[in-house]
Design a protein around this motif. Sequence first.
Motif, PDB file in Angstrom:
ATOM      1  N   GLN A 169       0.758  -1.146  -0.100  1.00 23.37           N
ATOM      2  CA  GLN A 169      -0.035   0.042  -0.118  1.00 23.37           C
ATOM      3  C   GLN A 169       0.906   1.008   0.183  1.00 23.37           C
ATOM      4  OE1 GLN A 169      -2.784  -0.597   3.405  1.00 23.37           O
ATOM      5  NE2 GLN A 169      -4.302  -0.042   1.877  1.00 23.37           N
ATOM      6  N   THR A 170       0.200   2.285  -0.625  1.00 21.09           N
ATOM      7  CA  THR A 170       1.263   3.475  -0.604  1.00 21.09           C
ATOM      8  C   THR A 170       0.607   4.409   0.713  1.00 21.09           C
ATOM      9  OG1 THR A 170      -0.702   4.732  -1.924  1.00 21.09           O
ATOM     10  CG2 THR A 170       1.195   3.754  -3.129  1.00 21.09           C
ATOM     11  N   ARG A 180      -0.308   7.275   0.629  1.00 24.45           N
ATOM     12  CA  ARG A 180      -1.597   7.977   0.309  1.00 24.45           C
ATOM     13  C   ARG A 180      -2.618   7.071   0.618  1.00 24.45           C
ATOM     14  NH1 ARG A 180      -3.179  12.207  -2.543  1.00 24.45           N
ATOM     15  NH2 ARG A 180      -1.115  12.629  -3.548  1.00 24.45           N
ATOM     16  N   GLU A 181      -2.765   6.001   0.273  1.00 24.55           N
ATOM     17  CA  GLU A 181      -3.869   4.817   0.508  1.00 24.55           C
ATOM     18  C   GLU A 181      -4.249   4.879   2.030  1.00 24.55           C
ATOM     19  OE1 GLU A 181      -3.528   1.670  -3.339  1.00 24.55           O
ATOM     20  OE2 GLU A 181      -2.248   1.540  -1.610  1.00 24.55           O
ATOM     21  N   GLU A 226      -5.635   8.074   3.176  1.00 24.78           N
ATOM     22  CA  GLU A 226      -7.103   8.319   2.565  1.00 24.78           C
ATOM     23  C   GLU A 226      -7.915   7.263   3.430  1.00 24.78           C
ATOM     24  OE1 GLU A 226      -6.653   7.023  -1.633  1.00 24.78           O
ATOM     25  OE2 GLU A 226      -6.169   8.924  -2.506  1.00 24.78           O
TER      26      GLU A 226
END
Length: 151
Positions: A4-5, A7-8, A11
């Motif tokens: 996963q990033t 950002r993910e 979010e």
Amino acid sequence: MRFQTVREILEFVRGFHARAAQLFSAVADQAQRDKARWMLEWLAEHEQRFSEALATFENTPANAPLLHEWLQYAPDLQRLPLQLPSLPAEFSADDAAALALAFDDYLVRLYKAVLDTCESREICELFRMLLDQERAEERSVSRSLSQLQDL
């Protein structure tokens, strides 16, 4: 193995704050007691501000490189259990406090899970800062809710 990033993950956390705000707001609309309603409205606004702050962080161009970093062994955030207290029909100020603390506890566990798997110094620093902020927030919310209960 889950990739996963950053950002993910952020979010997901932002969405969590937004859903918590919606729940507090919905329960506040149904609360019969003024004190409980005030606390729930305050908590809804509080969660909404956190969601907006994360969105601002995500939309800041200088943060883009960090947001695109990958975590090779990211925890499965969908499987991290959220343990909410029961929501009684007559919602009290104590019930509002218990619900707020359950959300805070979840975020502390989430940040710890990410810290247990991060390999990059920058990513670890970000989530350590978020963990420290959440722990400070727990204390601040407890203090604020206690003051609201004294009204």
